[in-house]
Motif scaffolding. Structure first.
Motif, PDB file in Angstrom:
ATOM      1  N   ALA A 259     -17.423  46.285  67.748  1.00 46.54           N
ATOM      2  CA  ALA A 259     -16.273  46.767  66.977  1.00 46.54           C
ATOM      3  C   ALA A 259     -16.734  47.421  65.678  1.00 46.54           C
ATOM      4  N   ASN A 260     -17.785  46.880  65.089  1.00 48.02           N
ATOM      5  CA  ASN A 260     -18.346  47.453  63.857  1.00 48.02           C
ATOM      6  C   ASN A 260     -18.831  48.881  64.096  1.00 48.02           C
ATOM      7  N   LEU A 261     -19.441  49.120  65.249  1.00 44.00           N
ATOM      8  CA  LEU A 261     -19.871  50.481  65.599  1.00 44.00           C
ATOM      9  C   LEU A 261     -18.662  51.406  65.725  1.00 44.00           C
ATOM     10  N   CYS A 262     -17.590  50.900  66.319  1.00 42.63           N
ATOM     11  CA  CYS A 262     -16.367  51.707  66.426  1.00 42.63           C
ATOM     12  C   CYS A 262     -15.841  52.074  65.042  1.00 42.63           C
ATOM     13  N   ARG A 263     -15.869  51.116  64.116  1.00 43.86           N
ATOM     14  CA  ARG A 263     -15.390  51.377  62.754  1.00 43.86           C
ATOM     15  C   ARG A 263     -16.243  52.443  62.078  1.00 43.86           C
ATOM     16  N   ALA A 264     -17.553  52.405  62.337  1.00 43.93           N
ATOM     17  CA  ALA A 264     -18.447  53.397  61.728  1.00 43.93           C
ATOM     18  C   ALA A 264     -18.217  54.794  62.293  1.00 43.93           C
ATOM     19  N   LEU A 265     -17.644  54.873  63.500  1.00 42.61           N
ATOM     20  CA  LEU A 265     -17.497  56.159  64.179  1.00 42.61           C
ATOM     21  C   LEU A 265     -16.070  56.706  64.154  1.00 42.61           C
ATOM     22  N   ILE A 266     -15.104  55.937  63.652  1.00 39.41           N
ATOM     23  CA  ILE A 266     -13.693  56.309  63.790  1.00 39.41           C
ATOM     24  C   ILE A 266     -13.380  57.626  63.094  1.00 39.41           C
ATOM     25  N   HIS A 267     -14.075  57.941  61.990  1.00 38.07           N
ATOM     26  CA  HIS A 267     -13.773  59.189  61.279  1.00 38.07           C
ATOM     27  C   HIS A 267     -14.697  60.333  61.724  1.00 38.07           C
ATOM     28  N   GLU A 268     -15.330  60.144  62.899  1.00 34.32           N
ATOM     29  CA  GLU A 268     -16.177  61.171  63.518  1.00 34.32           C
ATOM     30  C   GLU A 268     -17.245  61.684  62.546  1.00 34.32           C
ATOM     31  N   PRO A 269     -18.095  60.788  62.042  1.00 36.95           N
ATOM     32  CA  PRO A 269     -19.137  61.207  61.098  1.00 36.95           C
ATOM     33  C   PRO A 269     -20.184  62.077  61.786  1.00 36.95           C
ATOM     34  N   GLU A 270     -20.796  62.942  61.011  1.00 39.15           N
ATOM     35  CA  GLU A 270     -21.908  63.734  61.536  1.00 39.15           C
ATOM     36  C   GLU A 270     -23.214  62.958  61.480  1.00 39.15           C
ATOM     37  N   LEU A 271     -23.260  61.928  60.627  1.00 41.50           N
ATOM     38  CA  LEU A 271     -24.462  61.127  60.438  1.00 41.50           C
ATOM     39  C   LEU A 271     -24.088  59.649  60.491  1.00 41.50           C
ATOM     40  N   LEU A 272     -24.792  58.883  61.322  1.00 46.27           N
ATOM     41  CA  LEU A 272     -24.567  57.449  61.445  1.00 46.27           C
ATOM     42  C   LEU A 272     -25.802  56.714  60.946  1.00 46.27           C
ATOM     43  N   MET A 273     -25.621  55.859  59.935  1.00 53.28           N
ATOM     44  CA  MET A 273     -26.708  55.075  59.356  1.00 53.28           C
ATOM     45  C   MET A 273     -26.576  53.632  59.835  1.00 53.28           C
ATOM     46  N   LEU A 274     -27.637  53.117  60.452  1.00 58.90           N
ATOM     47  CA  LEU A 274     -27.637  51.765  60.998  1.00 58.90           C
ATOM     48  C   LEU A 274     -28.717  50.945  60.296  1.00 58.90           C
ATOM     49  N   ASP A 275     -28.309  49.897  59.590  1.00 65.16           N
ATOM     50  CA  ASP A 275     -29.248  49.055  58.847  1.00 65.16           C
ATOM     51  C   ASP A 275     -29.348  47.695  59.532  1.00 65.16           C
ATOM     52  N   GLU A 276     -30.382  47.503  60.349  1.00 61.00           N
ATOM     53  CA  GLU A 276     -30.609  46.258  61.093  1.00 61.00           C
ATOM     54  C   GLU A 276     -29.330  45.775  61.791  1.00 61.00           C
ATOM     55  N   PRO A 277     -28.635  46.640  62.538  1.00 59.10           N
ATOM     56  CA  PRO A 277     -27.312  46.246  63.035  1.00 59.10           C
ATOM     57  C   PRO A 277     -27.343  45.162  64.104  1.00 59.10           C
ATOM     58  N   PHE A 278     -28.479  44.979  64.772  1.00 58.41           N
ATOM     59  CA  PHE A 278     -28.530  44.019  65.872  1.00 58.41           C
ATOM     60  C   PHE A 278     -29.442  42.830  65.569  1.00 58.41           C
ATOM     61  N   GLY A 279     -29.903  42.731  64.319  1.00 56.05           N
ATOM     62  CA  GLY A 279     -30.910  41.741  63.976  1.00 56.05           C
ATOM     63  C   GLY A 279     -30.461  40.298  64.116  1.00 56.05           C
ATOM     64  N   ALA A 280     -29.158  40.021  63.981  1.00 59.54           N
ATOM     65  CA  ALA A 280     -28.669  38.641  64.021  1.00 59.54           C
ATOM     66  C   ALA A 280     -28.259  38.199  65.422  1.00 59.54           C
ATOM     67  N   LEU A 281     -28.467  39.055  66.415  1.00 57.27           N
ATOM     68  CA  LEU A 281     -27.990  38.769  67.767  1.00 57.27           C
ATOM     69  C   LEU A 281     -29.117  38.241  68.652  1.00 57.27           C
ATOM     70  N   ASP A 282     -28.735  37.527  69.710  1.00 56.39           N
ATOM     71  CA  ASP A 282     -29.735  37.080  70.674  1.00 56.39           C
ATOM     72  C   ASP A 282     -30.303  38.281  71.432  1.00 56.39           C
ATOM     73  N   SER A 283     -31.465  38.090  72.047  1.00 59.26           N
ATOM     74  CA  SER A 283     -32.187  39.226  72.628  1.00 59.26           C
ATOM     75  C   SER A 283     -31.401  39.903  73.751  1.00 59.26           C
ATOM     76  N   PHE A 284     -30.674  39.123  74.558  1.00 65.18           N
ATOM     77  CA  PHE A 284     -29.923  39.719  75.661  1.00 65.18           C
ATOM     78  C   PHE A 284     -28.789  40.595  75.127  1.00 65.18           C
ATOM     79  N   THR A 285     -28.031  40.077  74.139  1.00 64.60           N
ATOM     80  CA  THR A 285     -26.938  40.857  73.552  1.00 64.60           C
ATOM     81  C   THR A 285     -27.489  42.076  72.829  1.00 64.60           C
ATOM     82  N   ARG A 286     -28.627  41.905  72.161  1.00 65.03           N
ATOM     83  CA  ARG A 286     -29.237  43.021  71.439  1.00 65.03           C
ATOM     84  C   ARG A 286     -29.565  44.160  72.404  1.00 65.03           C
ATOM     85  N   GLU A 287     -30.141  43.834  73.548  1.00 64.01           N
ATOM     86  CA  GLU A 287     -30.492  44.880  74.507  1.00 64.01           C
ATOM     87  C   GLU A 287     -29.248  45.538  75.092  1.00 64.01           C
ATOM     88  N   GLU A 288     -28.186  44.764  75.289  1.00 63.42           N
ATOM     89  CA  GLU A 288     -26.913  45.359  75.728  1.00 63.42           C
ATOM     90  C   GLU A 288     -26.431  46.402  74.727  1.00 63.42           C
TER      91      GLU A 288
END
Length: 262
Positions: A150-179
């Motif tokens: 959902a956080n990714l959706c929020r970052a994309l809702i205004h159709e940005p030309e540039l998406l900055m991701l700062d450790e977005p999957f670091g707190a997730l388990d490895s299986f969810t991270r790969e998904e």
């Protein structure tokens, strides 16, 4: 390829003239539509780089240019996602996604006049990341991985030309991270958005990026720029290929060398 982001000979110091020099002579280009990853030792200035590109900090020397304009204030064409989704617990998932449109002045009037259109866009994004039907759920009803989608959706809702991701999957388990690697891979392919990913995970950087910047220890600068040779679309089976693991080990060696040289 036309650069969307150019950082040229940038110095950034926190705390005034006697403060901590976070980056020195930092120079890089990211082309339109590219997926770039930034890796390096802890404290090397990766997050500072992100703040410079988005206009949250201004350098003491050098220039930052985004979409052909020198950065002198917060950049409006950027969407951002962080390790902590920081969703407001009293708002539904859908309303959390629409929140940036309520905050940014140029979108606020359009949201009031075209609410149904934006709701439909948010619902489409939720479907794209595998959350169809979850728009009316509250964040506390979602797992950590679902909140990050959902956080990714929020970052994309205004159709940005540039998406900055700062450790977005670091707190997730490895299986969810790969998904979620596959989710962001597919979003990049479908939307053509330029992405800069700051990460400690070298497998993540190698799987997702077109090119990888390796930063030195503080004060940070670019030690290496590595093109990722694996063709797209990439599947998770790539993670077990010898050539993939060789590249990950080479990156790890470069970071270890940067850390020991500090």
């Amino acid at each position: 390829m036309t650069p969307l982001v150019t950082i040229a000979n940038v110095d950034m110091r926190y705390g005034g003239t006697g403060g901590t020099l976070a980056v020195k002579d930092l120079t890089l280009d990211v082309g339109k539509g590219e997926f770039a990853a930034v890796v390096g030792p802890s404290g090397c200035g990766k997050s500072t780089l992100m703040k410079l590109v988005t206009g949250l900090h201004m350098p003491q020397a050098g220039t930052v240019t985004v979409n052909g304009e020198r950065v002198t204030k917060p950049v409006s064409i950027v969407g951002m996602a962080f390790q902590n989704p920081t969703m407001l617990p009293w708002r539904t998932t859908l309303d959390n996604i629409l929140l940036p449109l309520e905050i940014v002045e140029k979108h606020r009037k359009r949201l009031r006049a075209n609410k149904a259109e934006y709701v439909a866009k948010a619902e489409k994004l939720l479907e794209t990341v595998g959350l169809k039907g979850f728009g009316q759920k509250f964040p506390w009803q979602l797992s950590g991985g679902m909140q990050q989608r959902a956080n990714l959706c929020r970052a994309l809702i205004h159709e940005p030309e540039l998406l900055m991701l700062d450790e977005p999957f670091g707190a997730l388990d490895s299986f969810t991270r790969e998904e979620l690697w596959c989710v962001i891979r597919d979003l990049h392919a479908a939307q053509g958005v330029t992405i800069i990913l700051v990460t400690h995970d070298l497998r993540e950087a190698t799987f997702l990026a077109d090119k990888i910047f390796v930063m030195s220890s503080r004060p940070g600068r670019i030690l290496q720029e590595r093109r990722v040779p694996f063709p797209r679309p990439r599947e998770l089976d790539l993670l077990y290929e010898p050539a993939f693991n060789d590249m990950v080990h080479e990156l790890r060696g470069a970071i270890a060398e940067a850390r020991s040289a500090a």
